[in-house]
Design an enzyme around this catalytic site. Sequence first.
Site, mmCIF file in Angstrom:
data_model
loop_
_atom_site.group_PDB
_atom_site.id
_atom_site.type_symbol
_atom_site.label_atom_id
_atom_site.label_comp_id
_atom_site.label_asym_id
_atom_site.label_seq_id
_atom_site.Cartn_x
_atom_site.Cartn_y
_atom_site.Cartn_z
ATOM 1 C CB CYS A 65 -1.007 0.205 0.973
ATOM 2 S SG CYS A 65 -2.286 -1.683 1.395
ATOM 3 C CD1 TRP A 90 -2.301 -4.715 -4.814
ATOM 4 C CD2 TRP A 90 -2.103 -6.061 -2.426
ATOM 5 N NE1 TRP A 90 -2.236 -6.444 -4.610
ATOM 6 C CE2 TRP A 90 -2.413 -7.242 -3.473
ATOM 7 C CE3 TRP A 90 -1.805 -6.615 -0.834
ATOM 8 C CZ2 TRP A 90 -1.986 -8.977 -3.527
ATOM 9 C CZ3 TRP A 90 -2.007 -8.143 -1.185
ATOM 10 C CH2 TRP A 90 -2.325 -8.979 -2.372
ATOM 11 C CG HIS A 92 10.048 -36.426 -20.526
ATOM 12 N ND1 HIS A 92 9.945 -37.644 -21.103
ATOM 13 C CD2 HIS A 92 10.824 -35.040 -21.075
ATOM 14 C CE1 HIS A 92 10.782 -37.736 -21.099
ATOM 15 N NE2 HIS A 92 11.553 -36.408 -21.264
ATOM 16 C CE LYS A 101 7.489 -7.961 -16.918
ATOM 17 N NZ LYS A 101 7.861 -8.824 -15.863
ATOM 18 C CD GLU A 136 11.046 -11.243 -16.245
ATOM 19 O OE1 GLU A 136 10.606 -12.512 -15.394
ATOM 20 O OE2 GLU A 136 10.235 -10.290 -16.199
ATOM 21 N NE ARG A 195 4.511 1.569 -2.081
ATOM 22 C CZ ARG A 195 5.402 1.179 -0.917
ATOM 23 N NH1 ARG A 195 6.931 0.826 -1.725
ATOM 24 N NH2 ARG A 195 5.767 -0.052 -0.117
ATOM 25 C CG ASN A 227 2.549 -0.421 2.777
ATOM 26 O OD1 ASN A 227 2.184 -1.813 2.151
ATOM 27 N ND2 ASN A 227 4.028 -0.778 2.856
ATOM 28 N N GLY A 228 1.078 -3.161 5.808
ATOM 29 C CA GLY A 228 1.209 -4.497 6.047
ATOM 30 C C GLY A 228 0.638 -5.054 6.095
ATOM 31 C CE LYS A 232 8.516 -1.768 -10.028
ATOM 32 N NZ LYS A 232 8.362 -2.209 -11.598
ATOM 33 C CD GLU A 253 4.114 -8.959 -14.261
ATOM 34 O OE1 GLU A 253 3.960 -8.145 -13.151
ATOM 35 O OE2 GLU A 253 5.133 -8.938 -14.754
#
Length: 611
Positions: free
Chosen positions: A2, A77, A506, A487, A483, A27, A103-104, A606, A490
């Site tokens: 956040c 968030w 396999h 990308k 990667e 954030r 935040n947390g 982020k 997301e």
Amino acid sequence: MCGIVGYIGKEQAAPILIEGLSRLEYRGYDSAGVAVFDAESGSLAVHKAKGRLQVLSEQLHGGADLDSTVGVGHTRWATHGAPSDINSHPQMSRSGKIAVVHNGIIENYTELKGFLQSKGVPFVSETDTEVVAQLIEYFYDGDLLQAVGRVLRRIQGAYALGILCADCPDRIVSVRKDSPLILGWGEGCNFIASDVTAILRHTRRVSYMEDGELAVLTREGIRCYNHLMQPIDKDVVTIDWEMDAAEKGGYEHFMFKEIMEQPEALRRCLSPRIRNGEAVFEDFSLSEDYVKTMNRIYIVACGSSYHVGMVGKYHLERLTRIPVEVALGSEFRYMDPIVDEHTLVIVISQSGETLDTMAALREARRLGGHILSIVNVVGSSIARESDQVLYTWAGPEIAVATTKAYTTQLALLSLLALFLAKRLGTVPEGDFQAMLAAFKELPDKMEEVLSRRDDIQYFASQYFHHNSIFFIGRNLDYALGLEGSLKLKEISYIHSEAYASGELKHGTISLIEDGTLVVALSTCDKLFAKAMSNVVEVKARGASVLALTVESRKEEMSHIADAVMTIPDIHDLLLPTLGVIPLQLFAYYVALMRGCDIDKPRNLAKSVTVE
Ligand code: AGP
């Protein structure tokens, strides 16, 4: 996860809070809110709204509706409690006297909530943060700082807190543990913020709060205390990068701007570290003897930074012949890692605040490992807790989906591998110089790839409607595929997975059917023939194949793949650093064509500062 901002001074607080929150939205952007002290009523005025900050800003006419010179703000968030008005921050105490932005995560909030409810304290939200506000009021007897100190002795978890009390509107109290919080020192005004970008327009003088520290901000200054409530002095540093570095600069999205900035970011990252035919790491803290006695290297990171580590493993093992383990930050502590004083632990993090990675760092230190971190945000928590930090100098990265941080991390780790190999005497001088030369040509080759971005845009237009996309590759191309797949996932929300080409047969090849899109990565020359056979293998089962290879192999690949992306030929060491550019662009254009929110993808933030 956040964003927090606080202001106390002589100007109207609300516009400053809202502008600061706009720079912290990366954030978290589920909801936003502000609390200011209303001198007329002598109480706190709290306004908060579900949705993007814009919703709140429009309600408050950018903050002009609120007449106050002190306040705190928050962009969320959601962790505890779905995004809603009532679960938005600031969270209030029962009397409305105390407002808290957080935040947390308060890990023992359930127990504390039960205790307070048993004392008759009513709760209105589903959040863990409300417990903090209620508990402060429960202990409050006129001394806010003492009440906060009593609360800190009872709460467990990660928290950056901004606290406002109607009884003492001439101050803001802030606390930091495991979630980042900085102090901004102004002229007749002072600030708290989750990161520098929120307040850089107002002051460049900042201090980084450490775990357990508290601060009391007034218009005259900031008093700081340690976890024992003893007064302490804080170093004040001056931020030297420009605000426009955190602006879009005319680009439509931060992500595209940051993709395009990569050549310049690589030059900033590498040129001071390659001099006179040598790889140079200033004040490198590992002695010659230590390097020669290293028995293992652990690379620990999350997300894209973990993918950097996956590439780095190939380079480090091939060049130094030292065993390398790559571990997810969230897994490291629970795998009984084999770490001792001869283990080099490389911690990779753009934000330097990822809690999973920080927790792993602390465990590695407890086990005796030597901590070397590769970080972008200067002064971040991971940087400050490392024995040695190598900054990527990529500049502020705002888009949630990392691009320039990934490539600068990867280039730096690749250079570190070369540097260690030279000190260990495990790389012939000719090979060493060839690799060093490759670093020098990397930014120009990146520009060449970026100049042909329309080709990638065309491919994206052919494939953006797919709902399942495989990335396959071997060795470095497999690590690169991880990667490329992330990308795409997301920001476009298309299901995708990266698979080792040789492993496909396999089991997973059963998912390949008519029309399945497979992005076949085949930049590694020594494995090109194998890569070609894997393309034939999936084509035989109906797949459409978009290949990525080097210029010199384009003709051959064009005979079997449906489409071919290329990068200029470059030394193996830098293939993934260059090869990721087309994959970043592909993800960007696909997401754009699917109408997705490029810079703020759903459910993401982020910096993931919760476990
Ligand atoms: C990358 O595009 C993602 N946003 C995410 O995986 C990120 O790499 C991860 O959360 C680690 O972040 P860090 O590098 O700041 O530690």
